[in-house]
Design a protein around this motif. Structure first.
Motif, mmCIF file in Angstrom:
data_model
loop_
_atom_site.group_PDB
_atom_site.id
_atom_site.type_symbol
_atom_site.label_atom_id
_atom_site.label_comp_id
_atom_site.label_asym_id
_atom_site.label_seq_id
_atom_site.Cartn_x
_atom_site.Cartn_y
_atom_site.Cartn_z
ATOM 1 N N ALA A 170 20.789 -0.304 -12.579
ATOM 2 C CA ALA A 170 19.523 -0.180 -13.872
ATOM 3 C C ALA A 170 19.536 -0.558 -14.314
ATOM 4 O O ALA A 170 20.630 -0.993 -15.495
ATOM 5 C CB ALA A 170 19.408 0.984 -13.669
ATOM 6 N N LYS B 247 15.349 3.915 -21.915
ATOM 7 C CA LYS B 247 15.153 5.092 -20.943
ATOM 8 C C LYS B 247 16.774 5.219 -20.624
ATOM 9 O O LYS B 247 17.082 5.903 -20.092
ATOM 10 C CB LYS B 247 14.528 4.469 -20.065
ATOM 11 N N CYS C 170 10.517 7.924 -6.249
ATOM 12 C CA CYS C 170 10.443 7.545 -8.305
ATOM 13 C C CYS C 170 8.931 7.450 -8.240
ATOM 14 O O CYS C 170 8.065 7.545 -9.201
ATOM 15 C CB CYS C 170 10.844 6.168 -8.775
ATOM 16 N N LYS D 104 14.157 7.775 -17.106
ATOM 17 C CA LYS D 104 15.128 8.371 -17.411
ATOM 18 C C LYS D 104 16.508 7.355 -16.319
ATOM 19 O O LYS D 104 16.176 7.931 -15.429
ATOM 20 C CB LYS D 104 15.611 9.879 -17.831
ATOM 21 N N VAL D 105 17.299 7.333 -17.410
ATOM 22 C CA VAL D 105 18.328 6.645 -16.641
ATOM 23 C C VAL D 105 19.973 6.616 -16.959
ATOM 24 O O VAL D 105 19.582 7.052 -18.494
ATOM 25 C CB VAL D 105 18.656 5.222 -15.893
ATOM 26 N N VAL E 3 10.458 5.137 -13.362
ATOM 27 C CA VAL E 3 11.210 5.819 -14.171
ATOM 28 C C VAL E 3 11.291 5.973 -15.448
ATOM 29 O O VAL E 3 10.759 4.985 -16.519
ATOM 30 C CB VAL E 3 12.174 4.600 -13.259
ATOM 31 N N GLY F 181 10.092 -0.062 -13.841
ATOM 32 C CA GLY F 181 10.867 0.584 -14.332
ATOM 33 C C GLY F 181 9.272 1.056 -15.048
ATOM 34 O O GLY F 181 9.880 2.715 -15.282
ATOM 35 N N GLY G 94 14.400 0.956 -17.106
ATOM 36 C CA GLY G 94 14.502 1.097 -15.686
ATOM 37 C C GLY G 94 14.269 0.733 -14.712
ATOM 38 O O GLY G 94 13.961 1.110 -13.729
#
Length: 243
Positions: A166, A3, A186, A219-220, A217, A214, A170
């Motif tokens: 992270a 991600k 989140c 996008k990181v 989530v 994750g 994610g």
């Protein structure tokens, strides 16, 4: 399953006009300054996104971060607990001029509305705000001889979040008080966009230390040296400008 994205511009590329955006942070603690500034950069280049509804604990300080986002004219409405923070001059001036809407929410209620959004609970009852202007127009019920106000969940199209670590799947950890609203946001958003001080391979973070799994989530992006709102304001920084 990876991600991670290459840069901040890619991270905020999916935010469009009229969206509701949750922004983590408690004042400067846990505030994703770089993601906010990347969103401002996108607006200055294209004129989008605009007419945003922002959910945050406060109304920004100085001329950086959330305050800069508001000052740029991208925000139609703010949902927050503390519009009068350390230096909220930007929000205050626009509000008094009738150029931005405000929905004031008690802090505990704000946190619970966000948590309810993430948990799939459409409404709950709280004694907070009963008998005040904030309760006008909302259903009221009595439980065990005490009156409670019905509050609705809060959900968002996107959450902008700051994490300490992270992994590529994610999973997130947070630094001390920087955790605040970030994990709840989140969960309550369709897309959580996270800036992390470091991104590590999947499996490096001890599962016992994961705060946000994750699954919440999307996008990181790595920001190895994140800026702190208080430091920027002490330097009289202005964004966009010489920050």
């Amino acid at each position: 399953m990876d991600k991670s994205v290459a840069d901040l511009a890619t991270a905020v590329a999916g935010i469009e006009d009229g969206m509701t955006v949750m922004i983590g942070g408690f004042g400067g603690a846990g505030a994703p300054i770089e993601l906010i500034h990347a969103l401002i950069d996108r607006y200055r280049a294209s004129g989008h996104p605009k007419d945003l509804t922002i959910v945050n604990n406060n109304a920004g300080n100085g001329h950086v971060g959330l305050a800069a986002l508001i000052e740029t004219g991208m925000v139609r409405k703010l949902i927050c607990s503390f519009p009068r923070s350390a230096d909220p001059v930007v929000f205050t001036d626009l509000y008094l001029a009738g150029k931005i809407e405000l929905e004031l929410v008690p802090q505990g209620t704000l946190a619970e509305r966000i948590r309810a959004g993430g948990a799939g609970i459409p409404a709950f009852y709280t004694p907070s705000s009963y008998g005040t202007d904030l309760a006008k127009g909302k259903p009221v019920a009595e439980f065990d001889g005490r009156s409670y106000v019905q509050e609705r969940w809060l959900k968002a199209d996107v959450a902008l979040v700051k994490a300490e670590t992270a992994d590529t799947h994610g999973n997130l950890t947070f630094r001390a008080a920087a955790r605040n609203f970030n994990p709840l946001m989140c969960m309550a958003s369709k897309e959580a966009v996270v800036q992390a001080t470091r991104i590590v391979p999947a499996g490096v973070i001890d599962p016992e230390n994961v705060v946000t799994p994750g699954i919440f989530v999307q996008k990181v992006v790595e920001v190895a040296h994140p800026q702190q709102e208080e430091d920027l304001n002490r330097a009289n920084a202005v964004y966009p400008g010489a920050v």
